[in-house]
Design a protein around this motif. Sequence first.
Motif, PDB file in Angstrom:
ATOM      1  N   TYR A 181       3.843   1.552  -1.220  1.00  0.00           N
ATOM      2  CA  TYR A 181       4.425   1.659  -2.567  1.00  0.00           C
ATOM      3  C   TYR A 181       3.412   2.241  -3.549  1.00  0.00           C
ATOM      4  O   TYR A 181       3.745   3.122  -4.350  1.00  0.00           O
ATOM      5  CB  TYR A 181       4.886   0.281  -3.033  1.00  0.00           C
ATOM      6  N   TYR A 182       2.176   1.766  -3.489  1.00  0.00           N
ATOM      7  CA  TYR A 182       1.130   2.296  -4.365  1.00  0.00           C
ATOM      8  C   TYR A 182       0.945   3.798  -4.152  1.00  0.00           C
ATOM      9  O   TYR A 182       0.867   4.581  -5.107  1.00  0.00           O
ATOM     10  CB  TYR A 182      -0.199   1.586  -4.095  1.00  0.00           C
ATOM     11  N   GLU A 183       0.854   4.186  -2.887  1.00  0.00           N
ATOM     12  CA  GLU A 183       0.588   5.593  -2.591  1.00  0.00           C
ATOM     13  C   GLU A 183       1.741   6.497  -3.014  1.00  0.00           C
ATOM     14  O   GLU A 183       1.530   7.576  -3.566  1.00  0.00           O
ATOM     15  CB  GLU A 183       0.287   5.758  -1.100  1.00  0.00           C
TER      16      GLU A 183
ATOM     17  N   ILE B 150      -0.216   5.127  -7.634  1.00  0.00           N
ATOM     18  CA  ILE B 150      -0.915   4.005  -8.257  1.00  0.00           C
ATOM     19  C   ILE B 150      -2.280   3.862  -7.578  1.00  0.00           C
ATOM     20  O   ILE B 150      -2.365   3.684  -6.369  1.00  0.00           O
ATOM     21  CB  ILE B 150      -0.113   2.698  -8.110  1.00  0.00           C
ATOM     22  N   SER B 151      -3.326   3.982  -8.375  1.00  0.00           N
ATOM     23  CA  SER B 151      -4.673   3.870  -7.817  1.00  0.00           C
ATOM     24  C   SER B 151      -4.927   2.435  -7.373  1.00  0.00           C
ATOM     25  O   SER B 151      -4.606   1.482  -8.087  1.00  0.00           O
ATOM     26  CB  SER B 151      -5.701   4.277  -8.871  1.00  0.00           C
ATOM     27  N   TYR B 152      -5.495   2.277  -6.180  1.00  0.00           N
ATOM     28  CA  TYR B 152      -5.759   0.932  -5.697  1.00  0.00           C
ATOM     29  C   TYR B 152      -6.987   0.905  -4.805  1.00  0.00           C
ATOM     30  O   TYR B 152      -7.394   1.903  -4.218  1.00  0.00           O
ATOM     31  CB  TYR B 152      -4.555   0.371  -4.938  1.00  0.00           C
TER      32      TYR B 152
ATOM     33  N   ASP C  37      -4.007  -8.642  -6.794  1.00  0.00           N
ATOM     34  CA  ASP C  37      -2.550  -8.690  -6.881  1.00  0.00           C
ATOM     35  C   ASP C  37      -1.982  -9.816  -6.026  1.00  0.00           C
ATOM     36  O   ASP C  37      -1.060 -10.527  -6.450  1.00  0.00           O
ATOM     37  CB  ASP C  37      -1.948  -7.343  -6.452  1.00  0.00           C
TER      38      ASP C  37
ATOM     39  N   ARG D  50       0.832  -1.204   0.000  1.00  0.00           N
ATOM     40  CA  ARG D  50       0.000   0.000   0.000  1.00  0.00           C
ATOM     41  C   ARG D  50       0.869   1.259   0.000  1.00  0.00           C
ATOM     42  O   ARG D  50       0.577   2.248  -0.693  1.00  0.00           O
ATOM     43  CB  ARG D  50      -0.934   0.001   1.223  1.00  0.00           C
TER      44      ARG D  50
ATOM     45  N   LYS E 166      -8.212  -4.536  -5.760  1.00  0.00           N
ATOM     46  CA  LYS E 166      -6.930  -4.613  -6.472  1.00  0.00           C
ATOM     47  C   LYS E 166      -5.884  -5.339  -5.626  1.00  0.00           C
ATOM     48  O   LYS E 166      -5.119  -6.171  -6.141  1.00  0.00           O
ATOM     49  CB  LYS E 166      -6.416  -3.225  -6.841  1.00  0.00           C
TER      50      LYS E 166
END
Length: 289
Positions: free
Chosen positions: A253-255, A259-261, A269, A251, A265
């Motif tokens: 890393y996405y933020e 990266i929308s999650y 993943d 999470r 998702k």
Amino acid sequence: MKIVGKLLIVIILLSGCNTSINDKEYYFQEINLEEIWEYSDGESQTIAFIDTGISYEAKNLYGDRIIDTYNSIEDNKDVTDYHGHGTQMVSVASGNGKEGIWGIGTNTKIIIIKAFEEGEQVEPLHIAKAINWAISKKVDIINMSFGSFTSDSDIESKIYSALQNNITVVASTGDYGNKDILFPAKLQGVVSVAAKNEKGTIWELSNVSESDVVAFPGVEINSLTLDNEKIRMNGTSIATALASGYIALLRDYYEKNDISYTNDKIIQDLKSLQSQVNKDVNYEQLFLK
């Protein structure tokens, strides 16, 4: 000349100490923790541990990252752990090397919620209150390293409320060696976690089903006792704590990379890892997309 000689000795000594965090534990190597830490340390994430609390000693160890506490049994801030399970889960998910215990999310923020005393008997009301309080604190992940053969509508309602608030709920499938995974792991939208052994196959006592989201190492995992000693533990509870630490990194890393999650998702993943059946799981692949 003497200074140069000393510098050469220092260089030689340093080069001989170049060891990897992956070398410390088989499960670090399997997850390839060293490489994943190049992408994230989980610092933007807060994990709420609903469990037996945390020991006084461990609270001092991780105190700089424990941002709040709540006792849903007595409705106060006392989260002293007299059982040990909660302390173990925090160390496995978020240990930062103190007392020799390394977790996955070494820089995650921590919220401790004490919802049961002895690790076996628990009132559903206390769990529901714990989830509701975690939601109010806007946590990112709720770790539920426990389960039951009996469902509870109030707990279920609170979990769905957490999911609607983009909180990732992580729960254990159970340690009974059958195909029926426990509640709340069996709920849609919850990250259900089975346990693997050192060989990368499903641990013989782990509950499993086709609906499982992911399996993480859950055998011979280092954790912290009430007396700040190392102990090796087995179980889906331990695997769940590892998964929560991993999800915190994901999470984060996405933020940080815009990266929308959503929870859907994250589950998709995690399922893409195929970690129930594949011995050579590429856990770091989610950070390389």
